[in-house]
Design a protein around this motif. Structure first.
Motif, PDB file in Angstrom:
ATOM      1  N   GLY A   1      39.071  45.909  32.926  1.00 25.68           N
ATOM      2  CA  GLY A   1      38.167  46.328  31.856  1.00 25.68           C
ATOM      3  C   GLY A   1      38.677  47.514  31.058  1.00 25.68           C
ATOM      4  N   SER A   2      39.395  48.426  31.719  1.00 26.21           N
ATOM      5  CA  SER A   2      39.894  49.604  31.021  1.00 26.21           C
ATOM      6  C   SER A   2      41.201  49.323  30.289  1.00 26.21           C
ATOM      7  N   GLY A   3      41.922  48.303  30.720  1.00 22.46           N
ATOM      8  CA  GLY A   3      43.213  47.996  30.128  1.00 22.46           C
ATOM      9  C   GLY A   3      44.317  48.951  30.549  1.00 22.46           C
ATOM     10  N   LYS A   4      44.029  49.847  31.481  1.00 24.56           N
ATOM     11  CA  LYS A   4      45.010  50.847  31.915  1.00 24.56           C
ATOM     12  C   LYS A   4      45.895  50.373  33.061  1.00 24.56           C
ATOM     13  N   ALA A   5      45.536  49.242  33.671  1.00 19.95           N
ATOM     14  CA  ALA A   5      46.312  48.726  34.808  1.00 19.95           C
ATOM     15  C   ALA A   5      46.076  47.226  34.932  1.00 19.95           C
ATOM     16  N   VAL A   6      46.897  46.586  35.744  1.00 14.77           N
ATOM     17  CA  VAL A   6      46.695  45.166  36.032  1.00 14.77           C
ATOM     18  C   VAL A   6      45.415  45.038  36.831  1.00 14.77           C
ATOM     19  N   GLY A   7      44.555  44.124  36.468  1.00 11.02           N
ATOM     20  CA  GLY A   7      43.287  43.954  37.158  1.00 11.02           C
ATOM     21  C   GLY A   7      42.949  42.495  37.368  1.00 11.02           C
ATOM     22  N   SER A   8      41.709  42.260  37.717  1.00  5.94           N
ATOM     23  CA  SER A   8      41.241  40.920  38.027  1.00  5.94           C
ATOM     24  C   SER A   8      40.018  40.565  37.194  1.00  5.94           C
ATOM     25  N   SER A   9      39.844  39.261  36.979  1.00  6.26           N
ATOM     26  CA  SER A   9      38.668  38.796  36.242  1.00  6.26           C
ATOM     27  C   SER A   9      38.156  37.482  36.817  1.00  6.26           C
ATOM     28  N   ILE A  10      36.858  37.273  36.632  1.00  5.44           N
ATOM     29  CA  ILE A  10      36.184  36.029  37.009  1.00  5.44           C
ATOM     30  C   ILE A  10      35.537  35.489  35.743  1.00  5.44           C
ATOM     31  N   TRP A  11      35.705  34.199  35.504  1.00  4.03           N
ATOM     32  CA  TRP A  11      35.137  33.559  34.321  1.00  4.03           C
ATOM     33  C   TRP A  11      34.237  32.416  34.750  1.00  4.03           C
ATOM     34  N   LEU A  12      32.955  32.525  34.409  1.00  9.40           N
ATOM     35  CA  LEU A  12      31.992  31.473  34.729  1.00  9.40           C
ATOM     36  C   LEU A  12      32.043  30.402  33.652  1.00  9.40           C
ATOM     37  N   ARG A  13      31.891  29.161  34.071  1.00  7.97           N
ATOM     38  CA  ARG A  13      31.841  28.029  33.143  1.00  7.97           C
ATOM     39  C   ARG A  13      30.731  27.090  33.590  1.00  7.97           C
ATOM     40  N   GLN A  14      30.195  26.339  32.644  1.00  6.33           N
ATOM     41  CA  GLN A  14      29.134  25.383  32.959  1.00  6.33           C
ATOM     42  C   GLN A  14      29.698  24.284  33.851  1.00  6.33           C
ATOM     43  N   ARG A  15      29.049  24.059  34.987  1.00  7.76           N
ATOM     44  CA  ARG A  15      29.484  23.022  35.924  1.00  7.76           C
ATOM     45  C   ARG A  15      29.246  21.642  35.337  1.00  7.76           C
ATOM     46  N   LYS A  16      30.216  20.763  35.523  1.00  6.59           N
ATOM     47  CA  LYS A  16      30.101  19.364  35.112  1.00  6.59           C
ATOM     48  C   LYS A  16      29.748  18.526  36.329  1.00  6.59           C
ATOM     49  N   PRO A  17      29.104  17.372  36.131  1.00  7.53           N
ATOM     50  CA  PRO A  17      28.771  16.511  37.270  1.00  7.53           C
ATOM     51  C   PRO A  17      29.996  16.228  38.134  1.00  7.53           C
ATOM     52  N   GLY A  18      29.824  16.345  39.448  1.00  4.92           N
ATOM     53  CA  GLY A  18      30.894  16.041  40.382  1.00  4.92           C
ATOM     54  C   GLY A  18      31.787  17.211  40.755  1.00  4.92           C
ATOM     55  N   GLU A  19      31.659  18.340  40.036  1.00  4.28           N
ATOM     56  CA  GLU A  19      32.475  19.493  40.387  1.00  4.28           C
ATOM     57  C   GLU A  19      31.954  20.129  41.671  1.00  4.28           C
ATOM     58  N   THR A  20      32.849  20.736  42.423  1.00  3.07           N
ATOM     59  CA  THR A  20      32.460  21.400  43.658  1.00  3.07           C
ATOM     60  C   THR A  20      32.518  22.910  43.479  1.00  3.07           C
ATOM     61  N   GLY A  21      32.001  23.617  44.475  1.00  3.58           N
ATOM     62  CA  GLY A  21      31.958  25.068  44.427  1.00  3.58           C
ATOM     63  C   GLY A  21      33.296  25.704  44.745  1.00  3.58           C
ATOM     64  N   LEU A  22      33.276  27.002  44.916  1.00  2.00           N
ATOM     65  CA  LEU A  22      34.476  27.798  45.096  1.00  2.00           C
ATOM     66  C   LEU A  22      34.260  28.807  46.206  1.00  2.00           C
TER      67      LEU A  22
END
Length: 141
Positions: free
Chosen positions: A55-76
């Motif tokens: 979020g700060s852009g000052k270092a390498v970081g991590s992100s999670i991106w939510l997307r609308q589930r489609k029929p037949g997709e499984t969890g994570l």
């Protein structure tokens, strides 16, 4: 460290609120949205949550991106690094308070390795989070 992960969910608004609250103790926050109209056809609308470094852009970081589930997709299943056992406890408590389901209270998991401390929760769609502190990992700065 995780760079980015897509999680397919049934209700974007409810899930975004869950993840924002569950991860707040670890310095994560809602980042913004990716509008699929601006990219390739096979990339869906995405809703981002990022750690402090990303979020700060000052270092390498991590992100999670939510997307609308489609029929037949499984969890994570997603393991998220915590800098201490206390942060595992705090993230677990916040996730439960935000409506998550207990899948393993905070505890030493010596069956994995000595110094492995973790807690597990599930969100509304069956996606599972493991908050984990591994004593042998150097602290992230």
């Amino acid at each position: 460290m995780i760079d980015h992960v897509y999680i397919s969910v049934n209700n974007i608004e409810k899930s975004l609120a869950f993840y924002a609250e569950a991860l707040k103790q670890l310095g994560w926050k809602v980042f913004g949205n990716y509008d699929s109209r601006s990219g390739p056809e096979d990339v869906p609308d995405l809703y981002g949550i990022v750690d402090d470094a990303y979020g700060s852009g000052k270092a390498v970081g991590s992100s999670i991106w939510l997307r609308q589930r489609k029929p037949g997709e499984t969890g994570l299943y997603l393991g998220i690094v915590c800098a201490s056992n206390e942060l595992v406890d705090a993230a677990y408590a916040a996730a439960i308070k935000a409506g998550g389901t207990d899948e393993g209270k905070p505890a030493d998991r010596t069956y994995f390795a000595p110094g492995y401390y973790a807690a597990n929760v599930a969100d509304f769609d069956g996606n599972r989070l493991e908050f984990v502190h591994k004593a042998w990992h150097a602290k992230r700065t």
